[in-house]
Design an enzyme around this catalytic site. Structure first.
Site, short mmCIF file in Angstrom:
data_model
loop_
_atom_site.label_atom_id
_atom_site.label_comp_id
_atom_site.label_asym_id
_atom_site.label_seq_id
_atom_site.Cartn_x
_atom_site.Cartn_y
_atom_site.Cartn_z
N CYS B 48 0.83 -1.21 0.00
CA CYS B 48 0.00 0.00 0.00
C CYS B 48 0.86 1.26 0.00
CB CYS B 48 -0.89 -0.01 1.24
SG CYS B 48 -1.80 1.53 1.44
N TRP B 81 -7.64 -6.92 5.31
CA TRP B 81 -6.24 -7.16 5.67
C TRP B 81 -6.14 -8.21 6.78
CZ3 TRP B 81 -3.16 -5.32 2.15
CH2 TRP B 81 -3.51 -4.15 1.45
N TYR B 179 -5.17 5.71 -9.22
CA TYR B 179 -6.34 4.87 -8.90
C TYR B 179 -7.50 5.19 -9.83
CZ TYR B 179 -4.32 2.92 -4.64
OH TYR B 179 -3.54 2.23 -3.75
#
Lengths: 292, 292
Positions: B48, B81, B179
């Site tokens: 990330c 996660w 994105y």
């Protein structure tokens, strides 16, 4: 399938099958299809690398007047290649909406795929051949009576063994290699195909380090028949199992082959005793949108 | 969602929502969370980019000893996660299997997404903050008592207006721009995002033509915390609506930032009055597979 024979995608690895219709158009007409100006129509997609090879050969040999050209829409539907770029969605001259119609006239209920390049006999509307490898060779060796003045010899007798050997490697590891990588359904398969592709590219680069072309002084002819718009729309919009959004990436701004390469400094006589072709006929020019 | 706030994908364009948990860990403990060595755990994914920023700041400031690190698996499941890289699939110290458990302890039935970077209060196991923008700023300005000797000032008072302005553009057009382009569901949306992204990159390149960093002599710190294996596996294996085969591309062999850039010739004092950090602690080193 982008052309060049029937291709099977799915959960197994990529396979390219041999062309089914392998009649040859020859000077002596051995298969019933003699070379004849104006009789046949070459059907291509500008998205298809296998068809591009036939388009390039036709152009270098100056066969535009003798063998006319039909260009399919880069986006197929479930009936495969179609003529939706043309008025009334119908191919001029052939009068068909789908290339598959010419296949059907040749063999009823043929169960295989419809591929380009294909040559259609205009009077009967029947498919003659979709043998993508043979088509190019025969344009070079059987259509000689109709070649333009100064046409290069694209398949010189003295070089055939070498050409065949180099092209067998290129065909297997590069031409088909990019499909094996791009249509891989598993990581190992993808990595194996990439490794083989790049190993071959390295070998080819070594070969090209000291000579301008892969074989002999062979002939340039790449660029003005390439339609990037068709290529990109085909691969990114048709193969929805790989690219479900159908989004077509932007770029490239300027393909590498338009930048000065200085490879002519390696010498050679690229057209042999022949001459370069003239400009592409206006009707066949790649529209600005697809031009590099 | 890769982290950095809840992100909504789907048939509408990409939206990044604000972090929901915005408590701050400060020197004065204004929100009930005072800076304290050993009390908190920074949870990240090395896949990330938003979390990477926190990891880089922590490293440059020498906070490794004061603020411990939990690294989530780059591949999420439907519970987001998870700690499947750890023994028994359970995060050491926190003892949880999913980061979402720390969210649940903070707010029952919180309906939003689970994102990294996140800071968890170790004694209570409760999430303190997932405010990805604030976390980095507070590490620089509120955790100063625990900074290493020679730590650079990452957010100098005299430069804050300039930093904030530059970062607002970078955030909108680059950080979120990639994105918007990558998760676009329509061609126009994709092309618009690309145009905006590359326009901004050009402006940034102009800014960088004569100075080494975007703002002042600010500090380098990029490279040894980057795990390409995690980044690639996350983006290519999690987002199956874009990449249904889950195949992870090979490469790059050598990221550009490892090749000599000569940008130090533009001068500046990158660490100000401070010093570069030491090597990454062994336990936190990027495994060879993911190292550039």
């Amino acid at each position: 399938m982008s052309g060049g024979g029937t291709t099977a995608y799915g959960r197994k690895s990529f396979q390219r099958s041999k062309a089914h219709f392998t009649d040859r158009i020859t000077a002596d007409g051995q298969d019933g299809w003699p070379v004849e100006a104006g009789r046949y129509r070459l059907v291509v997609s500008r998205a298809c690398p296998w068809a591009s090879r036939a388009v390039i050969s036709r152009r270098l040999l100056g066969l535009e007047g003798a063998l006319s050209l039909a260009i399919a829409d880069p986006i197929q539907d479930d009936r495969s290649w179609r003529f939706t770029l043309d008025p009334d969605d119908r191919a001029p001259v052939l009068g068909i909406r789908f290339l598959g119609e010419a296949y059907d006239r040749r063999e009823t209920d043929y169960p295989g795929g419809v591929s380009v390049p294909a040559i259609v006999d205009v009077p009967s509307g029947r498919l003659v051949t979709n043998d993508y490898q043979r088509i190019t060779l025969d344009l070079a060796t059987e259509w000689t009576a109709l070649h333009r003045e100064g046409a290069p010899d694209l398949y010189p007798e003295a070089r055939r063994d070498e050409i065949d050997a180099v092209m067998a490697d290129v065909y297997e590891d590069v031409n088909n290699g990019v499909y094996r990588a791009g249509f891989a359904t598993g990581q190992d398969e993808y990595e194996g195909a990439c490794a083989r592709l790049f190993r071959r590219l390295e070998l080819l680069a070594q070969r090209l380090a000291g000579q301008r072309y892969l074989v002999g002084d062979q002939t340039p002819g790449f660029g003005d028949t390439v339609d990037f718009d068709h290529i990109k729309r085909h691969y990114y919009q048709v193969h929805s199992s790989i690219n479900p959004t159908g989004i077509v990436p932007l770029g490239p701004d300027l393909p590498g082959w338009l930048t000065p390469h200085h490879r002519q400094e390696l010498g050679g006589r690229p057209f042999g005793d022949g001459t370069p072709p003239g400009p592409v006929p206006e009707a066949e020019q790649v529209p600005a949108r697809g031009r590099p």
